[in-house]
Motif scaffolding. Structure first.
Motif, PDB file in Angstrom:
ATOM      1  N   GLN A 138     -14.352  -1.237   4.481  1.00 40.09           N
ATOM      2  CA  GLN A 138     -14.209  -0.213   5.503  1.00 40.09           C
ATOM      3  C   GLN A 138     -12.728   0.027   5.809  1.00 40.09           C
ATOM      4  N   PRO A 139     -12.327   1.269   6.112  1.00 38.32           N
ATOM      5  CA  PRO A 139     -10.931   1.527   6.487  1.00 38.32           C
ATOM      6  C   PRO A 139     -10.464   0.660   7.640  1.00 38.32           C
ATOM      7  N   GLU A 174     -19.006  -6.220   2.540  1.00 42.27           N
ATOM      8  CA  GLU A 174     -18.460  -6.235   1.182  1.00 42.27           C
ATOM      9  C   GLU A 174     -19.182  -7.245   0.298  1.00 42.27           C
ATOM     10  N   LYS A 225     -13.515  -1.096  -1.827  1.00 43.53           N
ATOM     11  CA  LYS A 225     -14.916  -1.146  -1.400  1.00 43.53           C
ATOM     12  C   LYS A 225     -15.076  -1.912  -0.077  1.00 43.53           C
ATOM     13  N   ALA A 281      -8.964   1.355   1.115  1.00 40.66           N
ATOM     14  CA  ALA A 281     -10.265   0.805   1.500  1.00 40.66           C
ATOM     15  C   ALA A 281     -11.352   1.274   0.548  1.00 40.66           C
ATOM     16  N   SER A 282     -11.313   2.547   0.166  1.00 38.48           N
ATOM     17  CA  SER A 282     -12.314   3.087  -0.749  1.00 38.48           C
ATOM     18  C   SER A 282     -12.246   2.390  -2.105  1.00 38.48           C
ATOM     19  N   GLN A 283     -11.042   2.184  -2.613  1.00 40.04           N
ATOM     20  CA  GLN A 283     -10.885   1.530  -3.909  1.00 40.04           C
ATOM     21  C   GLN A 283     -11.286   0.060  -3.850  1.00 40.04           C
ATOM     22  N   THR A 289      -3.141   5.830   1.255  1.00 41.92           N
ATOM     23  CA  THR A 289      -3.449   5.715   2.671  1.00 41.92           C
ATOM     24  C   THR A 289      -4.359   4.505   2.874  1.00 41.92           C
ATOM     25  N   GLN A 290      -4.539   4.106   4.116  1.00 44.14           N
ATOM     26  CA  GLN A 290      -5.465   3.004   4.386  1.00 44.14           C
ATOM     27  C   GLN A 290      -6.875   3.347   3.932  1.00 44.14           C
ATOM     28  N   ALA A 291      -7.276   4.581   4.166  1.00 43.59           N
ATOM     29  CA  ALA A 291      -8.619   5.011   3.758  1.00 43.59           C
ATOM     30  C   ALA A 291      -8.772   4.991   2.240  1.00 43.59           C
ATOM     31  N   GLN A 292      -7.741   5.412   1.520  1.00 42.31           N
ATOM     32  CA  GLN A 292      -7.810   5.419   0.054  1.00 42.31           C
ATOM     33  C   GLN A 292      -7.887   4.002  -0.505  1.00 42.31           C
ATOM     34  N   ARG A 320       0.834  -1.203   0.000  1.00 40.48           N
ATOM     35  CA  ARG A 320       0.000   0.000   0.000  1.00 40.48           C
ATOM     36  C   ARG A 320       0.870   1.255   0.000  1.00 40.48           C
TER      37      ARG A 320
END
Length: 273
Positions: free
Chosen positions: A42-43, A221, A40, A36-38, A31-34, A25
């Motif tokens: 949760q962070p 998910e 689909k 996670a978003s890609q 980032t972890q949030a980015q 990553r």
């Protein structure tokens, strides 16, 4: 040694895979949030995997390989994890999934499902354990079980289906007072929105659940998983073919069990109402 203080044999392997996810990553400048978003998810899911607290499941491993261009490195790592890594220590991993699940389908033929137990019933269950548990161990396990009870009453609770053998409702674990309290509680649970309870009656000539109890769940998910327990362990099942078999068993069990109205009538009969 108490189960919660026993070292998890699979911890090092889970941490290794988590470190790989984190390294890939960072190399991808995400980032972890980015990520996670890609992916689909949760962070918190990505964070837990990187910290070695949550196993990386095959479907997500393949997704991350594609997003991070890691040439199937994560998929290969997951496929070659030691077998013990597929067996969560004392169902801790299952309970994480249970709390987040969109849907739960639970077949039980020996004991009342944990999410439907009263405190006194749970205490009676743990008192029957062999070898015997200490009073401290019993109370710790009862407290842990009671902490799960809010799952069916969350702001966004899972859609929950339970199929329970009639034999479970005939056993008088803990004595008559505990038994009647348990029956009243189960009857009340039949009125919870989104909860379906069906009783598998005694005396059937066909039965799709003779191989034992199991739980099906759907993650946020939309991954479908299954969970089973044996006398000396538990297993989280993610292989789609194996999950499909249990889903078909559950579908058949629903046709063999009493419907919702018949189940309520049987509970009322057992309660003497």
């Amino acid at each position: 040694m108490h189960p919660r203080t026993r070292q998890r044999k699979n911890a090092s392997a889970m941490k290794m895979v988590g470190k790989l996810v984190g390294r890939f990553r960072v190399c991808a400048c995400l980032t972890q949030a980015q990520l996670a978003s890609q992916a689909k998810v949760q962070p918190e899911t990505i964070a837990s995997i990187e910290q070695g607290r949550r196993p990386l499941l095959p479907d997500l491993a393949r997704r991350l390989d594609e997003l991070l261009d890691t040439k199937k490195a994560l998929e290969t790592a997951v496929e070659n994890m030691p077998e013990v890594d597929l067996i969560p220590a004392w169902a801790e991993r299952y309970m994480d999934l249970e709390r987040e699940a969109l849907a739960l389908s639970w077949f039980e033929n020996q004991v009342l499902p944990g999410l439907l137990q009263t405190e006194n019933y749970a205490r009676a269950v743990f008192r029957t354990d062999v070898p015997a548990l200490s009073e401290g161990e019993i109370e710790e396990r009862v407290a842990a079980r009671m902490n799960r009870m809010d799952i069916l009453h969350q702001t966004e609770p899972p859609t929950a289906s339970f199929i329970i053998s009639e034999a479970v409702l005939r056993d008088r674990l803990g004595g008559d007072t505990v038994y009647m309290e348990m029956l009243r509680h189960v009857r009340e649970c039949t009125e919870i929105p989104g909860v379906t309870i069906q009783i598998m009656p005694l005396g059937r000539s066909t039965h799709a659940g003779l191989s034992g109890p199991f739980i099906l769940l759907e993650t946020p998910e939309h991954q479908r998983l299954a969970y089973t327990e044996t006398q000396r362990g538990s297993q989280l099942i993610s292989a789609s073919g194996d999950v499909s078999i249990l889903e078909r068993k559950y579908a058949m069990l629903r046709t063999q069990a009493l419907n919702i109205e018949e189940t309520r009538a049987l509970l009322d009969q057992l309660l003497g109402e």
